[in-house]
Design a protein around this motif. Structure first.
Motif, PDB file in Angstrom:
ATOM      1  N   ASN A   2       0.724  -1.259   0.136  1.00 42.98           N
ATOM      2  CA  ASN A   2      -0.148   0.166   0.158  1.00 42.98           C
ATOM      3  C   ASN A   2       0.844   1.484   0.344  1.00 42.98           C
ATOM      4  O   ASN A   2       1.681   1.157  -0.143  1.00 42.98           O
ATOM      5  CB  ASN A   2      -0.946  -0.003   1.146  1.00 42.98           C
ATOM      6  CG  ASN A   2      -0.734   0.726   2.411  1.00 42.98           C
ATOM      7  OD1 ASN A   2       0.107   1.417   2.889  1.00 42.98           O
ATOM      8  ND2 ASN A   2      -0.910  -0.197   3.154  1.00 42.98           N
ATOM      9  N   ILE A   3       0.567   2.040   0.063  1.00 42.55           N
ATOM     10  CA  ILE A   3       0.617   3.712   0.165  1.00 42.55           C
ATOM     11  C   ILE A   3       1.829   3.771   1.084  1.00 42.55           C
ATOM     12  O   ILE A   3       2.734   3.992   0.728  1.00 42.55           O
ATOM     13  CB  ILE A   3      -0.391   4.803  -0.314  1.00 42.55           C
ATOM     14  CG1 ILE A   3      -0.905   4.794  -1.884  1.00 42.55           C
ATOM     15  CG2 ILE A   3       0.961   6.385  -0.524  1.00 42.55           C
ATOM     16  CD1 ILE A   3      -2.170   5.522  -1.468  1.00 42.55           C
ATOM     17  N   ASP A   5       3.292   1.718   2.746  1.00 39.60           N
ATOM     18  CA  ASP A   5       4.383   1.198   3.683  1.00 39.60           C
ATOM     19  C   ASP A   5       5.111   1.345   2.337  1.00 39.60           C
ATOM     20  O   ASP A   5       6.876   1.208   2.601  1.00 39.60           O
ATOM     21  CB  ASP A   5       3.892  -0.417   2.748  1.00 39.60           C
ATOM     22  CG  ASP A   5       3.422  -1.131   4.534  1.00 39.60           C
ATOM     23  OD1 ASP A   5       3.194  -0.180   4.554  1.00 39.60           O
ATOM     24  OD2 ASP A   5       2.486  -2.222   4.308  1.00 39.60           O
ATOM     25  N   THR A   6       5.084   1.969   0.574  1.00 35.52           N
ATOM     26  CA  THR A   6       5.670   2.202  -0.047  1.00 35.52           C
ATOM     27  C   THR A   6       6.539   3.681   0.318  1.00 35.52           C
ATOM     28  O   THR A   6       7.608   3.148  -0.220  1.00 35.52           O
ATOM     29  CB  THR A   6       5.228   2.281  -1.454  1.00 35.52           C
ATOM     30  OG1 THR A   6       4.182   1.175  -1.873  1.00 35.52           O
ATOM     31  CG2 THR A   6       6.205   2.417  -2.237  1.00 35.52           C
ATOM     32  N   ALA A  65       2.131   2.629  -6.630  1.00 40.13           N
ATOM     33  CA  ALA A  65       1.266   2.200  -5.062  1.00 40.13           C
ATOM     34  C   ALA A  65      -0.155   2.721  -5.700  1.00 40.13           C
ATOM     35  O   ALA A  65      -1.079   2.234  -5.596  1.00 40.13           O
ATOM     36  CB  ALA A  65       1.430   2.406  -4.011  1.00 40.13           C
ATOM     37  N   TRP A  66       0.118   4.592  -5.279  1.00 37.83           N
ATOM     38  CA  TRP A  66      -1.440   5.247  -5.374  1.00 37.83           C
ATOM     39  C   TRP A  66      -2.139   4.928  -6.563  1.00 37.83           C
ATOM     40  O   TRP A  66      -2.867   4.428  -6.352  1.00 37.83           O
ATOM     41  CB  TRP A  66      -1.202   5.737  -5.185  1.00 37.83           C
ATOM     42  CG  TRP A  66      -2.374   7.359  -5.253  1.00 37.83           C
ATOM     43  CD1 TRP A  66      -3.518   7.187  -4.832  1.00 37.83           C
ATOM     44  CD2 TRP A  66      -2.884   8.683  -4.744  1.00 37.83           C
ATOM     45  NE1 TRP A  66      -4.318   7.868  -4.494  1.00 37.83           N
ATOM     46  CE2 TRP A  66      -3.783   9.102  -4.615  1.00 37.83           C
ATOM     47  CE3 TRP A  66      -1.209   9.590  -5.448  1.00 37.83           C
ATOM     48  CZ2 TRP A  66      -4.344  10.498  -4.683  1.00 37.83           C
ATOM     49  CZ3 TRP A  66      -2.391  10.899  -4.993  1.00 37.83           C
ATOM     50  CH2 TRP A  66      -3.767  11.366  -5.167  1.00 37.83           C
ATOM     51  N   GLU A  69      -3.389   1.097  -6.305  1.00 33.20           N
ATOM     52  CA  GLU A  69      -4.939   1.056  -5.752  1.00 33.20           C
ATOM     53  C   GLU A  69      -6.142   1.432  -6.048  1.00 33.20           C
ATOM     54  O   GLU A  69      -6.832   1.858  -5.733  1.00 33.20           O
ATOM     55  CB  GLU A  69      -4.275   1.259  -3.825  1.00 33.20           C
ATOM     56  CG  GLU A  69      -3.193   0.611  -3.569  1.00 33.20           C
ATOM     57  CD  GLU A  69      -3.210   1.557  -1.454  1.00 33.20           C
ATOM     58  OE1 GLU A  69      -4.122   2.834  -1.294  1.00 33.20           O
ATOM     59  OE2 GLU A  69      -2.019   1.248  -1.273  1.00 33.20           O
ATOM     60  N   ASP A 121      -3.174 -10.648  -6.056  1.00 32.12           N
ATOM     61  CA  ASP A 121      -2.311  -8.898  -6.042  1.00 32.12           C
ATOM     62  C   ASP A 121      -0.585  -9.534  -6.659  1.00 32.12           C
ATOM     63  O   ASP A 121      -0.137  -8.235  -7.500  1.00 32.12           O
ATOM     64  CB  ASP A 121      -1.551  -8.547  -4.923  1.00 32.12           C
ATOM     65  CG  ASP A 121      -2.869  -8.022  -3.988  1.00 32.12           C
ATOM     66  OD1 ASP A 121      -4.051  -7.674  -4.459  1.00 32.12           O
ATOM     67  OD2 ASP A 121      -2.704  -7.956  -2.516  1.00 32.12           O
TER      68      ASP A 121
END
Length: 146
Positions: A2-3, A5-6, A65-66, A69, A121
């Motif tokens: 996810n954002i 964590d990234t 990542a964004w 998502e 994923d």
């Protein structure tokens, strides 16, 4: 990933880590570590913090990542001067490779007869990568158009 964590990974992967990155962002290393720690509620990274970190680190993983998502695939716009037949051939080779990666990941996912979200994923990441390459080919051809 996810954002948040990234963002954490990008900040810590910067050469010298948070200790080196923080002064360039105008904050202490402790504050930066807290802001990028997805488990800390006392300090939270703002959108501007995330943009600054990504820019300073020259790392597009947060943006990717964004987009992922939100269900998008990013395509880096090509440098028009770099558009050539050789570049298209190179991208076609990459497209064949990423297409194979999608197939391999799907086979691996179905191997045990069960599908879990982590496997989905992984497949999705391979699909997005393949789509990025295909869109890059289209962008390069557009750049070559007279």
């Amino acid at each position: 990933m996810n954002i948040l964590d990234t963002l954490h990974a990008v900040a810590h992967a910067y050469k010298g880590g948070c200790e080196s990155l923080a002064p360039r962002l105008g904050m202490s290393a402790a504050v930066l570590r807290s802001k990028v720690n997805p488990n800390t509620e006392t300090h939270q990274a703002t959108l501007m913090n995330a943009v600054q970190i990504a820019e300073m680190a020259d790392d597009d993983r947060v943006l990717e990542a964004w987009a992922r998502e939100r269900g998008y695939a990013l395509v880096k716009m090509p440098n028009v001067e770099a558009c050539s037949d050789a570049a298209i051939v190179e991208l076609m080779g990459e497209a064949w490779s990423t297409h194979g990666d999608v197939g391999s990941e799907i086979c691996k996912t179905l191997q045990d007869g069960r599908v879990d979200m982590k496997e989905v994923d992984h497949v999705e990441k391979k699909i997005f990568k393949h789509a990025q390459v295909l869109f890059s080919i289209a962008s390069r051809l557009r750049g070559m158009a007279e």
